[in-house]
Design an enzyme around this catalytic site. Structure first.
Site, PDB file in Angstrom:
ATOM      1  CE  LYS A 262      -4.519  -1.280   1.739  1.00 17.95           C
ATOM      2  NZ  LYS A 262      -5.241  -1.261   2.348  1.00 17.95           N
TER       3      LYS A 262
ATOM      4  CE  LYS B 287      -9.444  -5.776  -2.152  1.00 19.58           C
ATOM      5  NZ  LYS B 287      -8.773  -5.936  -0.591  1.00 19.58           N
TER       6      LYS B 287
ATOM      7  CE  LYS C 298     -11.637   5.790  -0.779  1.00 18.63           C
ATOM      8  NZ  LYS C 298     -11.385   6.632  -0.366  1.00 18.63           N
TER       9      LYS C 298
END
Ligand code: TRP
Ligand code: SF4
Length: 336
Positions: free
Chosen positions: A116, A197, A200
């Site tokens: 991330k 995936k 948002k």
């Protein structure tokens, strides 16, 4: 009776409104788990600050969207405790204590951290809080002595860290917590509209709050088999998103039938998408109806969260009292 049931706990970050990936990948399972376990579910608003620390205006609206959808999906506040993380201050307290004993190396090798930190573009994640994300998650879990934590595969490393950290606490201070286990039950995987995936941040999600027209547009614009250019080209359902969606919404026989029709070019993508969309909207209709009922009771969802947080606080405060006692950190009466 309730005391003999094993405890399940899970949380959802309030980093966006609830989408179909959350619903089919987690929430449907949470609803089922209520029959068998003593369940605690919560909105992880503090965790969402790892990304929203600079602008947290969406945290409360996201929290209300998620809590409303949890209730609409069938999380029953009479059977389960539904709460808001930031209303239970013990999460922060145990997080601090655990942070002191967490080796940096354990956190640096968590795969979600490494991934991330480069992937997320909306916030600089080179922060103390983001590195410590799984430590706060550990506090969330062991405060309630949860036996099982239903999570997706991407969270298994966090659970492993939670177990290691619990053992480290026990090594220094003696047994006190339940060592939590991941619960990897059967769940439906729903890819995003572009095949990645559903998220948002990829802008590829269908939200539970989307109206029929928005859902239809999103489905009709979704990527299918990229090699299928013309209606007469045979398709490959195994690389098609829409087919993954069909597996969630249609019976296996129907899935097999469409699989064959697609390969033989007996069905076009437009018709196939319309059909999947119809099935999806049919499945979501009862949720929509319950959300409309909830909308007629202003303040109800907030009251549920406040009442749930009060119940959660009672458990969490008892755990922290025992932690302080064990660590010889009490100076006054009642474990203070
Ligand atoms: N990290 C989880 C997620 O992104 C959310 C979460 C926070 C959580 N605390 C938790 C899940 C405790 C399970 C238990 O999905
Ligand atoms: Fe996908 Fe359906 Fe098109 Fe086949 S017909 S490629 S399954 S959308």
């Amino acid at each position: 009776m309730a005391e003999t049931k094993k405890r399940v706990l899970s949380g959802m970050q309030t980093s966006g409104r609830m989408h179909l990936g959350n619903y089919h990948g987690a929430v449907e399972n949470w609803v089922r788990l209520q029959d068998e376990y003593d369940c605690f579910f919560f909105c992880a608003d503090l965790h969402s600050l790892t990304m929203f620390y600079g602008d947290s205006t969406d945290v409360v609206p996201n929290t209300l969207d998620i809590a409303t959808n949890l209730l609409a999906a069938g999380i029953d506040p009479n059977r389960s405790v539904l709460f808001l993380q930031s209303l239970v201050h013990e999460h922060c307290e145990l997080f601090t204590v655990l942070s002191m004993m967490t080796p940096l190396g354990w956190l640096e090798r968590v795969p979600t951290f490494k991934e991330k930190i480069v992937e997320v573009e909306t916030a600089d994640l080179h922060t103390h809080g983001f590195l410590g994300y799984p430590v706060l998650q550990t506090a969330d879990i062991i405060l309630y002595n949860a036996h099982f934590v239903p999570v997706g595969e991407d969270q298994v490393a966090h659970l492993e860290l939670a177990r290691e950290l619990t053992r480290k606490f026990h090594f220094h201070h003696g047994e006190l917590f339940v060592e939590p286990q991941p619960l990897l039950t059967q769940f439906s995987r729903l890819p995003g509209l572009d095949g990645r995936k559903m998220s948002k941040s990829y802008n590829n999600a269908i939200y539970l709050s989307d109206d029929d027209e928005t859902v239809r547009k999103k489905v009709m614009n979704a990527v299918t088999d990229p090699q299928r250019q013309r209606r007469t080209d045979p398709g490959r359902p195994e690389v098609c998103n829409i087919h993954q969606y069909r597996k969630v919404y249609a019976a296996p026989e129907r899935v097999a039938e469409i699989d064959a029709d697609c390969r033989a070019a007996r069905i076009g993508c437009v018709d196939c998408k319309k059909d999947v969309c119809r099935l999806m909207l049919e499945r979501l209709a009862p949720l929509r109806a319950r959300r409309e009922d909830l909308a007629k009771r202003p303040g109800y969802v907030i009251d549920v969260l406040i009442e749930g947080s009060r119940k959660a606080s009672a458990v969490a405060a008892d755990t922290m009292r025992r932690v302080r006692e064990r660590m010889k950190m009490t100076i006054g009466r009642n474990g203070r």
